[in-house]
Design a protein around this motif. Structure first.
Motif, PDB file in Angstrom:
ATOM      1  N   ARG A 116      -7.658  -2.680   2.505  1.00 25.23           N
ATOM      2  CA  ARG A 116      -7.034  -1.682   3.366  1.00 25.23           C
ATOM      3  C   ARG A 116      -8.013  -0.526   3.534  1.00 25.23           C
ATOM      4  NH1 ARG A 116      -4.213  -5.453   3.435  1.00 25.23           N
ATOM      5  NH2 ARG A 116      -1.923  -5.594   3.240  1.00 25.23           N
ATOM      6  N   THR A 135       1.866  -3.294   4.949  1.00 28.16           N
ATOM      7  CA  THR A 135       0.789  -2.849   5.846  1.00 28.16           C
ATOM      8  C   THR A 135      -0.134  -4.030   6.159  1.00 28.16           C
ATOM      9  OG1 THR A 135      -0.511  -2.161   3.923  1.00 28.16           O
ATOM     10  CG2 THR A 135       0.798  -0.460   5.026  1.00 28.16           C
ATOM     11  N   GLU A 136      -0.924  -3.841   7.189  1.00 32.09           N
ATOM     12  CA  GLU A 136      -1.911  -4.844   7.580  1.00 32.09           C
ATOM     13  C   GLU A 136      -3.308  -4.389   7.147  1.00 32.09           C
ATOM     14  OE1 GLU A 136      -0.977  -7.657   8.748  1.00 32.09           O
ATOM     15  OE2 GLU A 136       1.141  -7.126   9.048  1.00 32.09           O
ATOM     16  N   THR A 137      -4.291  -5.245   7.399  1.00 33.29           N
ATOM     17  CA  THR A 137      -5.663  -4.955   6.981  1.00 33.29           C
ATOM     18  C   THR A 137      -6.199  -3.692   7.637  1.00 33.29           C
ATOM     19  OG1 THR A 137      -6.025  -7.333   6.730  1.00 33.29           O
ATOM     20  CG2 THR A 137      -7.972  -5.935   6.772  1.00 33.29           C
ATOM     21  N   THR A 138      -5.786  -3.447   8.850  1.00 31.54           N
ATOM     22  CA  THR A 138      -6.313  -2.290   9.577  1.00 31.54           C
ATOM     23  C   THR A 138      -5.564  -0.982   9.253  1.00 31.54           C
ATOM     24  OG1 THR A 138      -4.855  -2.820  11.437  1.00 31.54           O
ATOM     25  CG2 THR A 138      -7.095  -3.720  11.484  1.00 31.54           C
ATOM     26  N   ASP A 139      -4.493  -1.072   8.494  1.00 33.71           N
ATOM     27  CA  ASP A 139      -3.704   0.122   8.190  1.00 33.71           C
ATOM     28  C   ASP A 139      -4.377   0.964   7.114  1.00 33.71           C
ATOM     29  OD1 ASP A 139      -1.625  -0.302   9.995  1.00 33.71           O
ATOM     30  OD2 ASP A 139      -0.629  -1.701   8.643  1.00 33.71           O
ATOM     31  N   GLY A 193       2.106   1.982   7.809  1.00 33.05           N
ATOM     32  CA  GLY A 193       2.740   0.697   8.087  1.00 33.05           C
ATOM     33  C   GLY A 193       3.912   0.802   9.041  1.00 33.05           C
ATOM     34  N   LYS A 194       4.903  -0.086   8.806  1.00 33.53           N
ATOM     35  CA  LYS A 194       6.011  -0.203   9.758  1.00 33.53           C
ATOM     36  C   LYS A 194       7.018   0.935   9.650  1.00 33.53           C
ATOM     37  CE  LYS A 194       5.635  -5.237   9.573  1.00 33.53           C
ATOM     38  NZ  LYS A 194       6.329  -6.500   9.239  1.00 33.53           N
TER      39      LYS A 194
END
Length: 526
Positions: A400, A434-438, A459-460
């Motif tokens: 991350r 979260t994602e890798t780009t977060d 994240g969301k």
């Protein structure tokens, strides 16, 4: 031997026999609150009447005695005025008699009433004949009050009295009358009598002397008949008070039952509560202590019902969380028995599930230990070192955009291992949503006597409806995919550790923007 044993067993069975139903009912009635209230009411009233009635009687006796002594003292003063040679017929006639008594006295006096003769006879006597005329004239003009007797003696013998009818206690042959007949000094006192008509006498005795010789004596006597009348009045008052007391007791019994009705409803409600039905409540009526008690009981039942629901859900969720890996482990073990070729791959899956179960059990144990007083092991640590260590550990969890925003500088008193564990749970939770780009930001600061540790992600986010619920055990945000790791206990563990440090856990989240979890702790945990 056997017969003796049979007897003992019979005795034991008799001893274990429950008491009769009537006896149980009386015990229950005696133990009721309103019965005890009634008993105390009876005791208090009995003590009150037991003290008040005798005190009232004595007060009346004292007032009557004071009035009697005042009247008798007036008679004595009038008589002494005559002996001093100061004759005032009008004063004697008007001294202590009202208009009706004056009329009666006038009718009783002889028609040849001669005022000059009375004045002559009321001179200080010097011999026996003058003494007799003196007493005759005195008894004509001096009319005594009710229950007062004027008794005269001449030369040691009873002469005349006013009124003429005397009670038995004042008959001439009594010892008291013989004593007064020869009394050479002025005395006063009281005498108790065994006579039925008079039980107490107050008296003043005035001797009449000439040249040291005793010519006669005057006894002014009061028979305390008022005492008997007072006793009759007190008995009547006591009888009325007893009747009123019985009626009051009956009213108190019903009034106490009415007042204590919420307590009976409380007992009935408590008896109707079972492990499967915690919905019973007591109706709250009015205000006051009993209404407050009913409200507190209902609030307690609300908390109890909520706790039972949480416990039931906890057991159901825990059973579900354990059932899933157990089912997986059983299936792969059966597969290993039927297909030994892939045993290594199957064994790895089994070990992974066992590891997951072990972590789940450890989390449950930690939550249970959080309620114990020895859960924390406090020590003085450097807030900056803890923040740096957490940031370094976090970077190894996932790929991350990690950021260290701010680092607190100062010493704090915490359980180092527990705080790191709590913050790492927040970090792990951020990586799962979260994602890798977060971006995930970690920071700390000391502000207004408190230390703040936070984990912020992009994240969301979490909607408002679920922001409080996610801290419950096994809670998950609806619509989110179930993670292969964890059982929904992470945030519960963070909250338990924070509250054990007397701190608080806050959440600031917005859907589509991200979430910020902040642990706020006092610098010194008490």
């Amino acid at each position: 031997m056997f017969r003796q044993r049979d007897v003992s067993l019979t005795d034991m069975s008799d001893r274990d026999t429950p008491p009769p139903q009537n006896q149980l009912r009386w015990r229950e009635l005696w133990g009721e609150a309103r019965t005890r209230i009634l008993v105390w009411y009876v005791v208090i009233l009995a003590l009150t009447f037991g003290i008040a009635i005798p005190a009232f009687r004595q007060l009346l006796f004292a007032r009557v005695d004071a009035r009697v002594r005042q009247d008798m003292q007036g008679e004595v003063e009038d008589f002494r005025e005559l002996l001093a040679g100061r004759v005032d017929l009008e004063r004697l006639e008007n001294n202590r008699i009202d208009d009706r008594d004056k009329a009666m006295a006038a009718e009783e006096q002889p028609s040849n009433y001669d005022e000059k003769a009375l004045i002559r006879d009321l001179r200080v006597p010097t011999n026996e004949q003058e003494m007799k005329r003196f007493f005759e004239a005195y008894l004509k003009v001096e009319i005594p009050e009710d229950n007062i007797f004027l008794v005269t003696f001449v030369n040691g013998r009873f002469y005349e009295s006013s009124p003429k009818a005397l009670p038995k206690a004042l008959k001439p042959n009594t010892a008291l009358m013989r004593q007064w007949a020869t009394q050479a000094e002025a005395i006063k006192g009281e005498q108790f009598s065994k006579s039925r008509d008079v039980n107490r006498l107050f008296y003043y005795v005035e001797p009449i002397k000439t040249n040291g010789k005793l010519l006669g004596t005057l006894a002014i006597v009061h028979s305390a008949e008022e005492h008997a009348e007072i006793l009759e009045a007190v008995v009547a008052i006591a009888q009325v008070a007893l009747a009123v007391l019985l009626i009051a007791l009956l009213l108190v019994w019903f009034a106490a039952g009415r007042i204590l009705q919420p307590l009976r409803e409380l007992a009935i409600t408590a008896q109707s509560i079972s492990g499967t039905d915690l919905t019973q409540r007591i109706p709250v009526r009015g205000e006051g202590e009993l209404a407050k008690l009913a409200a507190i009981f209902n609030e307690m039942m609300d908390r109890l019902e909520s706790s039972f629901i949480i416990q039931r859900n906890f057991v159901n969720d825990a059973g579900h969380e354990l059932r899933t890996p157990i089912t997986i482990i059983r299936g792969y073990l059966e597969l290993m028995a039927s297909d030994p070729d892939d045993w290594q791959e199957n064994l790895a899956i089994v070990m992974d599930e066992l590891h997951r179960m072990s972590g789940f059990v450890d989390d449950l144990i930690l939550l249970a230990q959080a309620e114990r007083p020895n859960f924390l092991h406090l020590e003085i640590v450097d807030a900056a070192l803890i923040t740096q260590e957490i940031f370094e550990r976090s970077q190894a969890l996932a790929n991350r955009n990690w950021q260290l925003e701010k680092v607190a500088k100062g010493k704090i008193v915490v359980d180092r291992q527990r705080i790191i564990q709590a913050i790492m749970h927040l970090v792990h939770n951020a990586t799962q949503h979260t994602e890798t780009t977060d971006q995930i930001v970690i920071g700390s600061k000391i502000y207004q006597g408190k230390v703040h540790f936070w984990v912020q992600d992009s994240g969301k986010g979490i909607d408002i409806e679920n922001q409080q619920r996610i801290f419950d055990r096994f809670a998950r945000v609806p619509g989110r995919p179930r993670s292969s790791e964890g059982a929904g206990l992470g945030l519960s563990i963070v909250k338990a550790i924070t509250e054990a440090h007397k701190g608080k856990l806050t959440l600031d989240s917005q859907v589509g923007v991200g979430s910020t979890f902040t642990i706020v702790l006092p610098l010194e945990t008490v």
